[in-house]
Each structure stands twice: as structure tokens, then as C-alpha cells.
Write a protein that holds these residues in place. Structure first.
Motif, PDB file in Angstrom:
ATOM      1  N   ILE A  49      33.344  39.391  47.684  1.00  6.16           N
ATOM      2  CA  ILE A  49      34.086  39.656  46.457  1.00  6.16           C
ATOM      3  C   ILE A  49      34.447  38.305  45.844  1.00  6.16           C
ATOM      4  CG2 ILE A  49      36.142  40.821  45.533  1.00  6.16           C
ATOM      5  CD1 ILE A  49      36.014  41.915  48.763  1.00  6.16           C
ATOM      6  N   ASP A  50      34.295  38.153  44.533  1.00  7.86           N
ATOM      7  CA  ASP A  50      34.641  36.871  43.925  1.00  7.86           C
ATOM      8  C   ASP A  50      36.163  36.724  43.803  1.00  7.86           C
ATOM      9  OD1 ASP A  50      35.502  38.138  41.543  1.00  7.86           O
ATOM     10  OD2 ASP A  50      33.715  37.572  40.413  1.00  7.86           O
ATOM     11  N   LYS A  51      36.603  35.580  43.289  1.00  8.49           N
ATOM     12  CA  LYS A  51      38.042  35.290  43.229  1.00  8.49           C
ATOM     13  C   LYS A  51      38.796  36.267  42.332  1.00  8.49           C
ATOM     14  CE  LYS A  51      37.457  31.750  39.644  1.00  8.49           C
ATOM     15  NZ  LYS A  51      37.795  32.601  38.541  1.00  8.49           N
ATOM     16  N   ASP A  52      38.093  36.936  41.397  1.00  4.92           N
ATOM     17  CA  ASP A  52      38.716  37.911  40.497  1.00  4.92           C
ATOM     18  C   ASP A  52      38.593  39.345  41.011  1.00  4.92           C
ATOM     19  OD1 ASP A  52      39.529  35.984  38.577  1.00  4.92           O
ATOM     20  OD2 ASP A  52      37.458  35.886  37.861  1.00  4.92           O
ATOM     21  N   TRP A  53      38.132  39.516  42.249  1.00 10.78           N
ATOM     22  CA  TRP A  53      38.014  40.811  42.909  1.00 10.78           C
ATOM     23  C   TRP A  53      36.873  41.673  42.362  1.00 10.78           C
ATOM     24  CZ3 TRP A  53      40.293  41.638  47.475  1.00 10.78           C
ATOM     25  CH2 TRP A  53      41.289  40.732  47.844  1.00 10.78           C
ATOM     26  N   ILE A 109      42.591  47.517  42.162  1.00 10.52           N
ATOM     27  CA  ILE A 109      44.026  47.207  42.093  1.00 10.52           C
ATOM     28  C   ILE A 109      44.231  45.717  41.846  1.00 10.52           C
ATOM     29  CG2 ILE A 109      46.095  47.007  43.548  1.00 10.52           C
ATOM     30  CD1 ILE A 109      45.375  49.851  44.624  1.00 10.52           C
ATOM     31  N   ASN A 110      43.539  44.871  42.589  1.00 10.13           N
ATOM     32  CA  ASN A 110      43.701  43.423  42.416  1.00 10.13           C
ATOM     33  C   ASN A 110      42.960  42.883  41.199  1.00 10.13           C
ATOM     34  OD1 ASN A 110      45.402  43.284  44.578  1.00 10.13           O
ATOM     35  ND2 ASN A 110      43.932  42.355  45.969  1.00 10.13           N
ATOM     36  N   ASN A 111      41.870  43.508  40.812  1.00 11.48           N
ATOM     37  CA  ASN A 111      41.114  43.039  39.652  1.00 11.48           C
ATOM     38  C   ASN A 111      41.811  43.384  38.341  1.00 11.48           C
ATOM     39  OD1 ASN A 111      38.924  44.100  37.466  1.00 11.48           O
ATOM     40  ND2 ASN A 111      38.288  42.162  38.378  1.00 11.48           N
ATOM     41  N   LEU A 112      42.312  44.595  38.219  1.00 14.49           N
ATOM     42  CA  LEU A 112      42.886  45.057  36.952  1.00 14.49           C
ATOM     43  C   LEU A 112      44.231  44.415  36.641  1.00 14.49           C
ATOM     44  CD1 LEU A 112      42.047  48.862  37.248  1.00 14.49           C
ATOM     45  CD2 LEU A 112      40.909  47.175  35.772  1.00 14.49           C
TER      46      LEU A 112
END
Length: 184
Positions: A49-53, A109-112
Motif C-alpha cells: 500500500i502506498d503512503k496515501d493508503w 478509512i485511512n485514504n479518505l
């Protein structure tokens, strides 16, 4: 590195999960063992997963009643190669949802990064490991409190309020999963 164990309630499982940072990405590795109806299963998955999820690639190796399957996915620009074949139905998708783990809820959840009362409809690659099915699905997440998200599967009537920790990892997913142990 974060290490934890989830108990699968509906799928009678235990999941030993590790999340670490590597070369600017998040790397999730997990092993799930369980029993569901007449099936005994083990699932190993690896997700980059990249740093932006955003999901970059995944590998799921399963054995269900001694039958083994491997599912590999890799995002190439905005398209997905699944088991070495491009899948046009999944163009533009950035999330996966693996049926036997609550971890893949962490991705949106972490991306949005929704504010409280914020809501977003998303499209995910849904992977039903026990039935060896992969398909596009629409879902909606609404942040109803700082640590709680309301989840809606827009194709079915399934809904749930998911409690997460400060890292966006599921603590409680009613009737499906509960975190039962965690190391820092």
C-alpha cells in the motif's frame, strides 16, 4: 511495526497480522486460519500500500479443504492485472476488500480521511476467498464519530458500525471481527 490478532466471529477464525513501513510504503502480511460451515481454511495475504493508503499489489494464497488457490493482483496505472490478465471491469479501483479480514476496511478509512459526518461512496475489488470470487462492489463509508465509521455495502442490505483505533485498524466490527491482542 504493528502486530495484532483479530478473532473472526462469523467465520470462526484467528488472524495474525503485521503492518510495517518499507521504502515509503505500508506492507501488510497476515495469516488467517479458521473453520466455516464444512470448510477448514488457511489464508496468507501480502498487500503493498502506498503512503496515501492506495493498494499497489496483493498476493492471496489460500487452502480450503486441501484445495489451494493463488490470487495475485497488481495495479498498473489505473488498471488491474489479476493473475497475469488485465481486468477492464476494475479500471480506476484503488481499494480491495478481502472477505475474511477486517484489515481491508483500513484502506479506505485511512485514504479518505473523512471528517466527522463526512461520507464517501467508493468502488472496491471484493475478494470472496472462500468461494474463489472476485468482483467489483460499491460501498459507502460515513464517519459518525472520531473512531467510528458506518459501513454500507450498496449492493446488499449489509451495514455495520466499525470501531477503529488511532491507526485506523479495526477494534470491533460487530458480529464479524474483534481485535483480541496488539503489540506496539
Amino acid at each position: 511495526m504493528k502486530t495484532l490478532i483479530w478473532q473472526g466471529i462469523a467465520f470462526q477464525s484467528l488472524e495474525y497480522f503485521k503492518l510495517k513501513e518499507e521504502n515509503g510504503n505500508h506492507i501488510a502480511n497476515s495469516r488467517i486460519i479458521g473453520r466455516y460451515h464444512d470448510s477448514i481454511y488457511t489464508i496468507d495475504y501480502h498487500i503493498t500500500i502506498d503512503k496515501d493508503w492506495n493498494t499497489l499489489d496483493f498476493l492471496i494464497e489460500s487452502e480450503i479443504n486441501t484445495v489451494k488457490h493463488t490470487l495475485k493482483g497488481k495495479k498498473i496505472q489505473d488498471e488491474w492485472e489479476i493473475n497475469n490478465s488485465m481486468n477492464p471491469d476494475l479500471k480506476g479501483f484503488i481499494y480491495i476488500d478481502i472477505s475474511l479480514t477486517p484489515f481491508t476496511n483500513t484502506l479506505p478509512i485511512n485514504n479518505l480521511k473523512l471528517p466527522v459526518n463526512g461520507s464517501q461512496e467508493i468502488k472496491v475489488i471484493y475478494i470472496d476467498v472462500l468461494n474463489n470470487v472476485i468482483k467489483p462492489v460499491s460501498q459507502q463509508y460515513t464517519r459518525i464519530a472520531p473512531d467510528t465509521y458506518h459501513y454500507d455495502n450498496l449492493q446488499t442490505d449489509f451495514k455495520a458500525d466499525i470501531l477503529v483505533d488511532a491507526d485506523g485498524l479495526v477494534v470491533s466490527y460487530p458480529e464479524l471481527f474483534e481485535k483480541i491482542a496488539k503489540l506496539a
